[in-house]
Write a protein that holds these residues in place. Structure first.
Motif, PDB file in Angstrom:
ATOM      1  N   UNK A 236       0.519  -1.697  -0.084  1.00 53.90           N
ATOM      2  CA  UNK A 236      -0.095  -0.053   0.187  1.00 53.90           C
ATOM      3  C   UNK A 236       0.686   1.813  -0.003  1.00 53.90           C
ATOM      4  N   UNK A 237       1.938   1.055   0.927  1.00 57.44           N
ATOM      5  CA  UNK A 237       2.949   2.248   0.943  1.00 57.44           C
ATOM      6  C   UNK A 237       3.678   2.385  -1.362  1.00 57.44           C
ATOM      7  N   UNK A 238       3.576   1.461  -1.557  1.00 58.56           N
ATOM      8  CA  UNK A 238       3.965   1.532  -3.183  1.00 58.56           C
ATOM      9  C   UNK A 238       2.739   2.061  -3.974  1.00 58.56           C
ATOM     10  N   UNK A 239       1.540   2.343  -3.705  1.00 59.50           N
ATOM     11  CA  UNK A 239       0.751   2.921  -4.038  1.00 59.50           C
ATOM     12  C   UNK A 239      -0.390   1.623  -4.420  1.00 59.50           C
ATOM     13  N   UNK A 285      17.667  -9.870  -4.429  1.00 59.91           N
ATOM     14  CA  UNK A 285      16.920  -8.266  -4.818  1.00 59.91           C
ATOM     15  C   UNK A 285      15.538  -8.140  -4.556  1.00 59.91           C
ATOM     16  N   UNK A 286      14.866  -9.636  -4.906  1.00 62.14           N
ATOM     17  CA  UNK A 286      13.223  -8.650  -4.161  1.00 62.14           C
ATOM     18  C   UNK A 286      12.863  -7.490  -3.474  1.00 62.14           C
ATOM     19  N   UNK A 287      13.837  -7.779  -2.297  1.00 57.92           N
ATOM     20  CA  UNK A 287      13.053  -6.609  -1.740  1.00 57.92           C
ATOM     21  C   UNK A 287      14.307  -5.305  -1.982  1.00 57.92           C
ATOM     22  N   UNK A 288      15.326  -5.440  -2.319  1.00 52.44           N
ATOM     23  CA  UNK A 288      15.496  -4.204  -3.898  1.00 52.44           C
ATOM     24  C   UNK A 288      14.760  -3.722  -4.787  1.00 52.44           C
ATOM     25  N   UNK A 289      14.294  -4.449  -5.189  1.00 47.92           N
ATOM     26  CA  UNK A 289      12.847  -3.739  -5.851  1.00 47.92           C
ATOM     27  C   UNK A 289      11.706  -3.249  -5.336  1.00 47.92           C
ATOM     28  N   UNK A 290      11.533  -3.434  -3.851  1.00 49.68           N
ATOM     29  CA  UNK A 290      10.164  -3.143  -3.300  1.00 49.68           C
ATOM     30  C   UNK A 290      10.511  -1.895  -3.595  1.00 49.68           C
ATOM     31  N   UNK A 291      11.507  -0.466  -3.360  1.00 49.01           N
ATOM     32  CA  UNK A 291      11.262   1.280  -3.693  1.00 49.01           C
ATOM     33  C   UNK A 291      10.750   1.221  -4.842  1.00 49.01           C
ATOM     34  N   UNK A 292      11.322   0.387  -5.916  1.00 47.72           N
ATOM     35  CA  UNK A 292      10.611   0.724  -7.299  1.00 47.72           C
ATOM     36  C   UNK A 292       9.229  -0.169  -7.915  1.00 47.72           C
ATOM     37  N   UNK A 293       8.748  -0.637  -6.913  1.00 43.82           N
ATOM     38  CA  UNK A 293       7.529  -0.897  -7.091  1.00 43.82           C
ATOM     39  C   UNK A 293       6.779  -0.197  -7.710  1.00 43.82           C
ATOM     40  N   UNK A 294       5.361  -0.436  -8.376  1.00 48.92           N
ATOM     41  CA  UNK A 294       3.997  -0.034  -8.929  1.00 48.92           C
ATOM     42  C   UNK A 294       3.253  -0.882  -8.962  1.00 48.92           C
ATOM     43  N   UNK A 295       2.405  -0.314  -9.189  1.00 48.06           N
ATOM     44  CA  UNK A 295       1.080  -1.040  -9.660  1.00 48.06           C
ATOM     45  C   UNK A 295       1.296  -1.924 -11.552  1.00 48.06           C
ATOM     46  N   UNK A 296       0.913  -3.232 -11.425  1.00 51.12           N
ATOM     47  CA  UNK A 296       1.443  -3.727 -12.745  1.00 51.12           C
ATOM     48  C   UNK A 296       2.593  -4.500 -12.884  1.00 51.12           C
ATOM     49  N   UNK A 297       3.484  -4.260 -13.584  1.00 51.22           N
ATOM     50  CA  UNK A 297       4.471  -5.315 -14.355  1.00 51.22           C
ATOM     51  C   UNK A 297       5.579  -5.285 -13.181  1.00 51.22           C
ATOM     52  N   UNK A 361       8.229   4.567   7.752  1.00 54.93           N
ATOM     53  CA  UNK A 361       8.372   3.682   6.261  1.00 54.93           C
ATOM     54  C   UNK A 361       9.070   2.692   6.678  1.00 54.93           C
ATOM     55  N   UNK A 362       8.186   1.640   5.615  1.00 57.94           N
ATOM     56  CA  UNK A 362       8.955   0.229   5.303  1.00 57.94           C
ATOM     57  C   UNK A 362       9.966   0.632   4.705  1.00 57.94           C
ATOM     58  N   UNK A 363      10.941   1.207   4.251  1.00 56.27           N
ATOM     59  CA  UNK A 363      11.721   0.962   2.701  1.00 56.27           C
ATOM     60  C   UNK A 363      12.746   0.876   4.221  1.00 56.27           C
ATOM     61  N   UNK A 364      13.108   1.549   4.781  1.00 60.70           N
ATOM     62  CA  UNK A 364      14.288   0.800   5.964  1.00 60.70           C
ATOM     63  C   UNK A 364      14.436   0.283   6.168  1.00 60.70           C
ATOM     64  N   UNK A 365      13.653  -0.601   7.225  1.00 56.94           N
ATOM     65  CA  UNK A 365      13.412  -1.705   7.176  1.00 56.94           C
ATOM     66  C   UNK A 365      13.440  -2.547   6.541  1.00 56.94           C
ATOM     67  N   UNK A 366      12.813  -2.869   4.923  1.00 56.13           N
ATOM     68  CA  UNK A 366      13.206  -3.806   4.054  1.00 56.13           C
ATOM     69  C   UNK A 366      13.915  -3.568   3.931  1.00 56.13           C
ATOM     70  N   UNK A 367      14.723  -2.780   3.330  1.00 60.72           N
ATOM     71  CA  UNK A 367      16.496  -2.482   3.086  1.00 60.72           C
ATOM     72  C   UNK A 367      16.945  -2.862   4.101  1.00 60.72           C
ATOM     73  N   UNK A 368      17.407  -3.545   4.884  1.00 60.56           N
ATOM     74  CA  UNK A 368      17.930  -3.786   6.194  1.00 60.56           C
ATOM     75  C   UNK A 368      17.659  -5.255   6.330  1.00 60.56           C
ATOM     76  N   UNK A 369      16.866  -5.942   5.774  1.00 63.11           N
ATOM     77  CA  UNK A 369      16.104  -6.828   5.037  1.00 63.11           C
ATOM     78  C   UNK A 369      16.515  -7.911   3.891  1.00 63.11           C
ATOM     79  N   UNK A 370      16.688  -6.930   2.932  1.00 65.12           N
ATOM     80  CA  UNK A 370      17.672  -7.205   2.116  1.00 65.12           C
ATOM     81  C   UNK A 370      19.230  -7.305   2.219  1.00 65.12           C
ATOM     82  N   UNK A 371      19.933  -6.515   2.882  1.00 65.18           N
ATOM     83  CA  UNK A 371      21.388  -6.778   2.954  1.00 65.18           C
ATOM     84  C   UNK A 371      21.641  -8.059   4.098  1.00 65.18           C
ATOM     85  N   UNK A 372      20.164  -7.993   5.202  1.00 64.24           N
ATOM     86  CA  UNK A 372      20.405  -9.380   6.249  1.00 64.24           C
ATOM     87  C   UNK A 372      20.724 -10.458   4.908  1.00 64.24           C
ATOM     88  N   UNK A 373      19.880 -10.845   4.262  1.00 66.48           N
ATOM     89  CA  UNK A 373      19.954 -11.998   3.340  1.00 66.48           C
ATOM     90  C   UNK A 373      20.777 -11.999   1.934  1.00 66.48           C
TER      91      UNK A 373
END
Length: 407
Positions: A236-239, A285-297, A361-373
């Motif tokens: 929802x934060x990504x629209x 990679x999936x988590x790094x993509x999250x800030x770029x996610x928008x409805x659709x592809x 915001x969820x972005x810092x937490x998600x990026x932290x999880x990406x770094x953990x992966x």
């Protein structure tokens, strides 16, 4: 194979997805808060994780059939306890049982039975069982929601208990009759992984590869549960609208089924170390993509990558332990890794929620999880594969006191 896939599918009432559809009904009926139910669920999950090493050890000692029968009896009993819960104490006790015996015990026994019974094409068949079992698990929320609308949440829990008893107990008695534990002294019984390497337990837990695999699958469970649990809010934060965010579970599930087959089959041809590194890299990679996610592809690519990474990591872990260490103590080893995974799924949502509260915001937490992966992927790459099985003379556990063979 069919029996193991069905057992894995019937772990659904103990999985997060299977329990989630009951939460709102429980809150309304018991008159408690969402935070209190979430805390009860976390305590139940963490407490249930403590029982899994003992269940795994029982599989090695008494065999798949006996332990599965006892786990199924207990699992159904705790579902009945949830159906009768009148407060948080009963609810927490029920969560302890269904998480330990459902999410942990049933899942672990289903994949362990395949690993013990199969020696050729093991990775492919483990991937197939994981894929079919996951498909079955994904149906439980849909079916349970409709049954709740007709019978109510208490009777639905009771109906799930009856289903477990009616289906799993006959499977344990007749469906898995060809699966036997290893004989004392390290010789595998017929149909139980003959030809595998046989490692003493203390030698296994001293290898960097075992802990790299355990840490990676725990990291995968933590990350996947964290973002799945908060998916509506995160996307929802990504629209994305709530409907679009919920619909993202579909590509995650479909991609996960395909990834389980792909990674499982690849485990028969490539090193599990390389495959686990790839799975954790895909997580990052999936988590790094999250800030770029928008409805659709963009949302579709995110869901596909996340579902593939989570299922791929599980498929590789199931094949890696027998590949490196044989099946003589597979139940104990998988019980240990599964306990770590179950515990990690309990803390993942809380960590991401705290990060959101801190950053807004969820972005810092998600990026932290990406770094953990990414860190987990690096650890797996640096872990040294076990060079050789310890000397046969020490396999019986009669080596010098304090040696790696002193089991």
């Amino acid at each position: 194979m069919a029996a193991s896939a069905l057992v894995l599918a019937l772990s659904g009432p103990g999985q997060t997805a299977g329990i989630s559809v009951f939460v709102d009904h429980v809150i309304a009926d018991l008159g408690t808060s969402r935070s209190a139910v979430s805390l009860a669920y976390m305590v139940g999950t963490l407490s249930g994780a403590l029982a899994l090493p003992w269940i795994g050890r029982a599989v090695d000692r008494f065999g798949v059939r006996r332990v599965l029968a006892l786990v199924a009896l207990g699992f159904g009993g705790f579902l009945v306890l949830l159906a009768c819960a009148q407060g948080l104490v009963g609810l927490t006790a029920g969560f302890v049982g269904v998480r330990a015996l459902g999410q942990g015990g049933m899942s672990m026994i289903a994949t362990t039975a395949v690993a013990v019974a199969v020696t050729r094409g093991r990775g492919t068949l483990l991937g197939l069982v994981s894929s079919l079992g996951s498909a079955g698990i994904s149906l439980f929320p849909l079916v349970a929601e409709r049954v709740i609308a007709v019978l109510g949440w208490r009777h639905t829990f009771a109906a799930e208990a009856v289903l477990i008893w009616v289906v799993v107990l006959p499977l344990a008695w007749w469906g898995l009759r060809g699966v036997r534990v290893s004989e004392p002294g390290g010789k595998a019984a017929s149909g139980s992984g003959a030809g595998d390497p046989v490692w003493p337990l203390r030698a296994v837990v001293r290898t960097s590869m075992f802990w790299a695999m355990a840490g990676s699958i725990a990291c995968s469970g933590l990350v996947a549960t964290a973002v799945f649990f908060h998916q509506i809010s995160v996307l929802g934060e990504q629209g994305l609208s709530p409907t679009e965010a919920a619909a993202n579970f579909l590509p995650q599930t479909v991609a996960g089924l395909g990834a389980a087959l792909l990674f499982g089959s690849a485990a028969d041809r490539f090193s599990p170390k390389v495959l686990m590194c790839a799975a954790m890299g895909l997580h990052a990679l999936a988590l790094l993509l999250l800030p770029l996610v928008e409805p659709g592809i963009g949302a579709l690519l995110y869901g596909t990558a996340l579902g593939s990474a989570a299922s791929g990591a599980r498929a590789v872990e199931s094949a890696a332990l027998p590949f490196y260490f044989g099946t003589a103590h597979l139940g104990t080893l998988r019980g240990l890794t599964q306990s770590v995974v179950v515990a990690s799924t309990a803390v993942g949502p809380i960590l991401l929620s705290l990060a959101h509260g801190w950053a807004g915001s969820y972005r810092p937490g998600v990026l932290g999880l990406a770094a953990l992966c990414a860190l987990a992927a690096a650890v797996v790459c640096l872990a040294r594969p076990p060079a050789e099985v310890p000397e046969a003379a020490n396999l019986s556990g009669h080596g010098p006191p304090g040696s790696s063979a002193d089991v």
